[in-house]
Scaffold this motif. Sequence first.
Motif, PDB file in Angstrom:
ATOM      1  N   SER A  28      11.199  38.730  11.478  1.00  0.00           N
ATOM      2  CA  SER A  28      12.167  37.633  11.511  1.00  0.00           C
ATOM      3  C   SER A  28      13.107  37.848  12.677  1.00  0.00           C
ATOM      4  CB  SER A  28      12.961  37.579  10.200  1.00  0.00           C
ATOM      5  OG  SER A  28      14.123  36.781  10.341  1.00  0.00           O
ATOM      6  N   SER A  30      15.882  36.100  13.341  1.00  0.00           N
ATOM      7  CA  SER A  30      17.284  36.008  12.905  1.00  0.00           C
ATOM      8  C   SER A  30      17.722  37.293  12.215  1.00  0.00           C
ATOM      9  CB  SER A  30      17.481  34.800  11.983  1.00  0.00           C
ATOM     10  OG  SER A  30      16.623  34.880  10.856  1.00  0.00           O
ATOM     11  N   GLU A  33      18.217  39.993  14.888  1.00  0.00           N
ATOM     12  CA  GLU A  33      19.510  39.852  15.572  1.00  0.00           C
ATOM     13  C   GLU A  33      20.635  40.413  14.706  1.00  0.00           C
ATOM     14  OE1 GLU A  33      19.481  35.671  16.220  1.00  0.00           O
ATOM     15  OE2 GLU A  33      18.758  35.842  18.285  1.00  0.00           O
ATOM     16  N   ASP A  34      20.592  40.124  13.406  1.00  0.00           N
ATOM     17  CA  ASP A  34      21.629  40.625  12.492  1.00  0.00           C
ATOM     18  C   ASP A  34      21.611  42.156  12.436  1.00  0.00           C
ATOM     19  OD1 ASP A  34      22.356  38.035  11.933  1.00  0.00           O
ATOM     20  OD2 ASP A  34      21.302  37.931  10.018  1.00  0.00           O
ATOM     21  N   ASP A 292      13.951  26.782   9.019  1.00  0.00           N
ATOM     22  CA  ASP A 292      14.814  27.960   9.139  1.00  0.00           C
ATOM     23  C   ASP A 292      14.211  29.008  10.068  1.00  0.00           C
ATOM     24  OD1 ASP A 292      16.507  26.741   7.362  1.00  0.00           O
ATOM     25  OD2 ASP A 292      15.880  27.937   5.635  1.00  0.00           O
ATOM     26  N   LYS A 293      12.890  28.951  10.267  1.00  0.00           N
ATOM     27  CA  LYS A 293      12.210  29.938  11.094  1.00  0.00           C
ATOM     28  C   LYS A 293      11.807  29.376  12.463  1.00  0.00           C
ATOM     29  CE  LYS A 293      10.259  32.408   7.110  1.00  0.00           C
ATOM     30  NZ  LYS A 293       9.020  32.966   6.521  1.00  0.00           N
ATOM     31  N   ASP A 295      14.366  27.807  14.628  1.00  0.00           N
ATOM     32  CA  ASP A 295      15.547  27.610  15.481  1.00  0.00           C
ATOM     33  C   ASP A 295      15.399  28.330  16.816  1.00  0.00           C
ATOM     34  OD1 ASP A 295      16.823  25.978  13.695  1.00  0.00           O
ATOM     35  OD2 ASP A 295      18.080  27.555  12.828  1.00  0.00           O
ATOM     36  N   ARG A 296      14.966  29.569  16.772  1.00  0.00           N
ATOM     37  CA  ARG A 296      14.832  30.338  18.018  1.00  0.00           C
ATOM     38  C   ARG A 296      13.729  29.747  18.890  1.00  0.00           C
ATOM     39  NH1 ARG A 296      16.555  35.561  19.709  1.00  0.00           N
ATOM     40  NH2 ARG A 296      15.276  36.360  21.434  1.00  0.00           N
TER      41      ARG A 296
END
Length: 314
Positions: A28, A30, A33-34, A292-293, A295-296
Motif C-alpha cells: 500500500s 498510502s 508513506e505513513d 481509495d487505492k 489516488d497516487r
Amino acid sequence: MPLTMNDVDRFEAARPRLEAIAYRLLGSASEAEDAVQEAFLRWQAADVARIEVPEAWLTKVLTNLCLNQLTSARVRRETYVGQWLPEPLLEGDPMLGPADTAEQRESVSYAVLTLMERLSPNERAVYVLREAFDYPHREIAEILDISEASSQQVFHRARKHIADGKARTEIDAEAARRIVEEFLAAATSGQTEPLVRLLTADAVSIGDGGGKVPARAKPFEGALAVARFMRGLFRPAPAKRALVGGSAGIFLSEANGRPAVVAVVGDRVVGVMCVEVTPEGIASFRNQVNPDKLDRASAVWAGTDRGEPLFRAF
C-alpha cells in the motif's frame, strides 16, 4: 535535541529507499508513506549525533514499524469487503524503487506482491530486504533481531513459497505488451473466441472494489468465463458511465513494471488492470477499482502526458 538541516537532509536522502521498502512490505502506497513519516518522527526524537550508521538505523526502525502494521493489517483484511489486492504503482512512480536486476523488478511486480500476502511478516521482511535491496543476511539479522542462520532459512522458505505460487514464467516486456494490445482489440470486437485464444486455459480475473465499487467477490476462473467477463467489461453501458462519472479513456501502460490497462475519466484514474502474460498466454487479470487505492495513481498519471486513449469505454 532539535534536528539540524543536515539531519533533515540525511533523512530526505533516504526517503525514496525507505518508501520503496515500505511499499513492498505493505502493498500500500498510502500506508508506506505513513510508515516512513513515523520513521521520521522517530529520527526526530532520537539522539541523531550518536547514531553511527543512519541508513541501518532508519531501515531497522522502518522495517519494525511495517512488521507491526502487517500484523494488524492481516486482521483488517479478514473483514475486507471482497478480494484484497495491493495498491498499483504506475510507470514513473519513484516508490517502485530499484529495477536494475531481474530480482528487483520481480519483487515489485503485482503478481509477486499478491503472493507475498501468503508470507508471514518475518518472511516478507527477509524476502524484500534480501531479494529487492540486496541486504546481506548479517544486516537483515540485526534489523530483525534474529540469527544470521535464521535469516538464511527464512529467506529460502519465503523464496520457495513465492516460486511455488508462480505457476509460470513471464515473457519479455515487448512481447507482453503486444499480447495485451491484441487482447484489447479482441475485447472490443464483441466476440468471445478471439479472447479465449489469448488466455491460458486456467486464466483468472480478480477484482478489488473495496466495497466502494462493484466487484465480484469470487474470481472468474477459466478461459471462457474470463473472456465473457472481459467482453462485457468493455461494452458501453449508461450504468457504467454513471458509476465512474463519465466515459473512460482506455490506455495501455505499465503498473509495477508489467503491462497494465488504465481507465481514466478526466484526470482521475478509475481502474488499473494488471496483466500477467506468460508464454502460454494471459494467465491473470488483477483489477484494482477501489478508489481509495487509486489516488497516487491519479497523481502520477496527471503529472505525465500520456497522449490520446486507445479507445473510450463505458
